[in-house]
Design an enzyme around this catalytic site. Structure first.
Site, PDB file in Angstrom:
ATOM      1  CG  ASN A   9      -3.212 -15.378 -33.305  1.00  0.00           C
ATOM      2  OD1 ASN A   9      -2.448 -16.092 -32.655  1.00  0.00           O
ATOM      3  ND2 ASN A   9      -4.070 -14.557 -32.747  1.00  0.00           N
ATOM      4  CD  GLU A  10      -7.016 -16.712 -30.114  1.00  0.00           C
ATOM      5  OE1 GLU A  10      -7.610 -15.633 -30.283  1.00  0.00           O
ATOM      6  OE2 GLU A  10      -6.788 -17.178 -28.988  1.00  0.00           O
ATOM      7  CD  GLU A  18      -2.341 -16.287 -27.910  1.00  0.00           C
ATOM      8  OE1 GLU A  18      -3.273 -15.788 -27.257  1.00  0.00           O
ATOM      9  OE2 GLU A  18      -2.183 -16.091 -29.120  1.00  0.00           O
ATOM     10  CD1 TRP A  57      -8.623 -10.507 -23.848  1.00  0.00           C
ATOM     11  CD2 TRP A  57     -10.354 -11.593 -22.934  1.00  0.00           C
ATOM     12  NE1 TRP A  57      -8.180 -11.762 -23.493  1.00  0.00           N
ATOM     13  CE2 TRP A  57      -9.230 -12.450 -22.929  1.00  0.00           C
ATOM     14  CE3 TRP A  57     -11.550 -12.075 -22.404  1.00  0.00           C
ATOM     15  CZ2 TRP A  57      -9.253 -13.745 -22.425  1.00  0.00           C
ATOM     16  CZ3 TRP A  57     -11.583 -13.368 -21.898  1.00  0.00           C
ATOM     17  CH2 TRP A  57     -10.450 -14.188 -21.917  1.00  0.00           C
ATOM     18  CD  GLU A 111      -4.251  -7.987 -27.313  1.00  0.00           C
ATOM     19  OE1 GLU A 111      -5.220  -8.760 -27.332  1.00  0.00           O
ATOM     20  OE2 GLU A 111      -3.141  -8.259 -27.793  1.00  0.00           O
ATOM     21  CE  LYS A 112      -3.027   2.377 -23.853  1.00  0.00           C
ATOM     22  NZ  LYS A 112      -4.066   2.022 -24.868  1.00  0.00           N
ATOM     23  CG  HIS A 167      -3.312  -9.153 -22.382  1.00  0.00           C
ATOM     24  ND1 HIS A 167      -2.323 -10.040 -22.029  1.00  0.00           N
ATOM     25  CD2 HIS A 167      -4.389  -9.901 -22.704  1.00  0.00           C
ATOM     26  CE1 HIS A 167      -2.798 -11.274 -22.145  1.00  0.00           C
ATOM     27  NE2 HIS A 167      -4.050 -11.209 -22.549  1.00  0.00           N
TER      28      HIS A 167
HETATM   29  C1  GAL Z   1      -5.615 -14.157 -27.991  1.00  0.00           C
HETATM   30  C2  GAL Z   1      -4.825 -13.683 -29.197  1.00  0.00           C
HETATM   31  C3  GAL Z   1      -3.631 -12.874 -28.789  1.00  0.00           C
HETATM   32  C4  GAL Z   1      -4.002 -11.868 -27.746  1.00  0.00           C
HETATM   33  C5  GAL Z   1      -4.635 -12.582 -26.584  1.00  0.00           C
HETATM   34  C6  GAL Z   1      -5.022 -11.670 -25.449  1.00  0.00           C
HETATM   35  O1  GAL Z   1      -6.925 -14.448 -28.339  1.00  0.00           O
HETATM   36  O2  GAL Z   1      -4.416 -14.765 -29.981  1.00  0.00           O
HETATM   37  O3  GAL Z   1      -3.094 -12.229 -29.927  1.00  0.00           O
HETATM   38  O4  GAL Z   1      -4.898 -10.948 -28.292  1.00  0.00           O
HETATM   39  O5  GAL Z   1      -5.797 -13.223 -27.011  1.00  0.00           O
HETATM   40  O6  GAL Z   1      -5.611 -12.392 -24.392  1.00  0.00           O
END
Ligand code: GAL
Length: 671
Positions: free
Chosen positions: A157-158, A311, A319, A359-360, A362
């Site tokens: 992932n990324e 995504e 963030w 990330e709750k 997000h």
């Molecule tokens: C991406 C990541 C995800 C999630 C997302 C939140 O960078 O792949 O797992 O963290 O950001 O915006």
């Protein structure tokens, strides 16, 4: 390799745009899963990405395997007609790995360890990490290769880790030997006689760790190339494992949008489907342009083939300093905009908003407010729209007469500690030029400076500080062949080793652009402008003498550069020695486009209305909040509403229309 649509579409079903997102059901009691799939069906979700961060569940102790929960999920999704993009869980190793094998943990440039407790705490260079990653990937692939829910692989992932530690020092030397051959060649490439840095033994060569003063920029440049390549090695190793088990299924890894850490051209070439994560800021008045740019870049990385939004956020991220939700309609607008720019899959992070963990706050497609919440209502609406568009859109292509050149090597080289101005930012310059095109309603693709450019009428170089000989010859041949070229300042300054070209700008490029001599660079401070007559220049200016025959289209007025060219034309090239303010840059590029025979998609488009052609269809996207009327030649049918429109069309706040030509004598279709 068949298309994304071909491999993920159940047999006999019409073409479709994949819709769904990351699903992390291991964070929830199993009772929730049934509700999840019920609501997914309601929203038209046809794909979920499973397992992204599941390593510690799958392998709770070294060598152990716990697949039962994933078996149940794979069956459950399949029973509900939902396909699975299965992720290898290797971006977040279990805590036991760091405890038992501390050498798997990356070190930053100060030598500090990045511990477990978050994610991405792995060293790309660690043999132990790679061995464990291969083993879990092997077992995952073997177990699910034949599962009917499996449609695609998502590796890691990324990929975004760095490592300056001892493991990295070892692989860095290996990489450098492959690139340079001998230590002598390395010393030459890095110019190590400057400040007495000459290396006498490979063991002396380290990653560019914290140092007393400015580090050698060629050393740092190679380290950035190496980091992208090492991560790519990790990707390839896992990709090759899953390919062995499922040669018929596509493999992807989600790239970050226009991010400096991975050479997107090199990575995309190793993917069957190119996917990207894109998070425009809802408060950014140019967020739509950013989303368009990421779409154009990703499509171009994919060689023009349909690509995948892996995504995006249904609402707020968590963030940024302050994280704003997407106002009603914006999520739909940006989702459909990505489709307009060539996406055949529109997915989100994440399906259900988490209640715990970092990330709750997000957003998810299904937010804390649940089924009755506005965010979920919009999730349903986007699903309905995509279902309408899929049969007509999936698989079709977007083309553009304009190519914007971008290269990570140049980005890396230009971004150096000893630069003349820390204000010059490659990504911001590319974005400024793309925005100038966007504002002028001129669609664009991206290209690498080595690509065949002959299919484009106009080529733009916002900022390619580093250009190797192949690139320079390519640009020269393009112009000789009749192409129109516009270059920004600080282009063609350095060669592949970040060695400044004699004269400050490559001589072949100077001849092409009509520059006789570049005396000095004159960077500008924050808030400082140069008067260029009809516009103001920002960020940068140059003291340059035009060659005979070159025409000064705009000159600096007053100050030390009075009368010298801000915009120089030489035949079919233009050179901008400053950054014009946005409206002026847009007008300059539009004028170059007109001369090159490139027209906007539609004439008379209001500001903030974007028009994109994909295949036979015309997408109109309104990036503003006040209703707007768009003049439209001929008669069209809107695939989203089935309404027939003639002469003009009104778009409501964040409105979208997807139009096909509709002959007057064809009876109107009723939904
Ligand atoms: C991406 C990541 C995800 C999630 C997302 C939140 O960078 O792949 O797992 O963290 O950001 O915006």
């Amino acid at each position: 390799m068949p298309s994304l649509d071909d491999v993920t579409r159940p047999p006999g079903r019409p073409h479709r745009i994949l819709y769904g997102g990351d699903w992390n059901p291991e964070q929830w009691p199993e009772e929730t899963w049934a509700e999840d799939v019920r609501l997914m069906r309601r929203a038209g979700v046809g794909t979920v990405t499973l397992g992204v961060f599941s390593w510690s569940r799958l392998e709770p102790a070294p060598g152990a395997r716990e697949f039962g929960w994933l078996d149940r999920l794979m069956d459950l999704t399949h029973d509900h007609g939902i396909g699975v993009v299965l992720a290898t869980p290797t971006s977040s190793p279990p805590p036991w790995m760091g405890r038992l094998h501390p050498e798997t943990l990356p070190r930053d440039e100060d030598g500090r360890t990045e511990w477990w407790g978050s994610r991405q705490h792995f060293s790309h260079s660690s043999e132990v990490y790679r061995r464990h990653a291969a083993a879990i990937t092997e077992d995952l692939a073997a177990r699910y290769a034949g599962h009917p829910a499996l449609t695609m692989w998502h590796i890691n992932n990324e990929y975004c880790t760095h490592d300056w530690g001892d493991e990295a020092a070892r692989t860095f030397r290996r990489w450098l030997r492959e690139r340079h051959g001998t230590l002598d060649a390395l010393n030459t490439a890095w110019g190590t006689d400057f400040w007495g840095q000459r290396y006498g033994d490979w063991a002396e060569v380290l990653p560019p760790r914290r140092a007393h003063y400015l580090r050698n920029p060629a050393h740092v440049l190679d380290f950035r190339r190496y980091t992208s390549d090492l991560l790519l090695e990790c990707y390839r190793a896992e990709r090759d494992i899953v390919r062995r088990h499922t040669p018929h299924l596509p493999v992807t890894t989600n790239l970050m949008p226009f991010w400096s850490g991975q050479d997107g051209w090199a990575w995309a070439a190793e993917e069957d489907v190119v996917s990207v994560d894109v998070y425009p800021d809802p408060r950014d008045p140019h967020g739509g342009q950013y989303n368009a740019m990421i779409g154009d870049l990703t499509r171009s990385e994919a060689g023009g083939r349909p690509w995948m939004v892996m995504e995006q956020a249904a609402g707020a991220v968590n963030w940024r300093g302050v994280n704003h939700p997407k106002p009603y309609g914006l999520n739909r607008l940006w989702a459909l905009q990505s489709v307009a720019h060539g996406a055949d899959a529109v997915c989100y992070f994440q399906w259900r908003q988490s209640r715990q963990g970092a990330e709750k706050f997000h957003s998810g497609m299904l937010g804390h407010a649940g089924e009755r919440g506005r965010v979920f209502q919009e999730t349903v609406r986007v699903g309905e729209d995509l279902a309408r568009l899929g049969p007509r859109v999936a698989g079709s292509r977007v083309t553009a007469d304009i190519a914007v050149l971008h290269d990570w090597n140049s980005w890396w080289a230009g971004d150096q500690e000893g630069a003349l101005s820390r204000r010059v930012d490659h990504a911001e310059l590319v974005r400024a030029w793309h925005r100038a095109l966007f504002d002028a309603h001129l669609p664009a693709s991206f290209a690498h400076p080595h690509h065949d450019l002959t299919g484009h009428r106009l080529v733009l170089v916002p900022h390619l500080y580093l250009l190797d000989d192949t690139a320079i010859e390519n640009l020269t041949a393009y112009v000789r062949g009749g192409g129109t070229l516009v270059c920004g300042f600080l282009t063609g300054v350095a060669d592949q080793d970040d060695r400044v070209r004699p004269g400050g700008v490559d001589a072949r490029l100077r001849a092409l652009l009509g520059i006789d001599l570049l005396h000095e660079w004159w960077p500008l401070d924050e808030g400082e402008h140069v008067d260029c007559g009809t516009f103001r220049g920002t960020l940068w200016s140059e003291e340059l003498a035009p060659a005979d025959g070159a025409e000064t289209l705009a000159a600096y007025r007053g100050g030390d550069l009075d009368g010298l060219p801000a915009v120089l034309r030489n035949g079919r090239t233009r050179y901008l020695s400053t950054l014009p303010e946005p409206a002026a840059l847009s007008e300059l590029l539009a004028a170059a486009a007109r001369e090159a025979g490139v027209r906007p998609v539609l004439d008379g488009l209001p500001a903030r209305v974007e028009a994109v052609r994909r295949g036979e269809l015309l997408f109109l996207l309104h990036h503003g909040r006040d209703p707007v009327t768009v003049p439209l030649p001929g008669r069209h049918r809107d695939l989203l509403t089935s309404a027939v429109v003639e002469g003009k069309l009104t778009l409501e706040r964040y409105g979208v229309a997807v139009l096909e030509e509709h002959a007057a004598d064809v009876p109107e279709e009723h939904p």
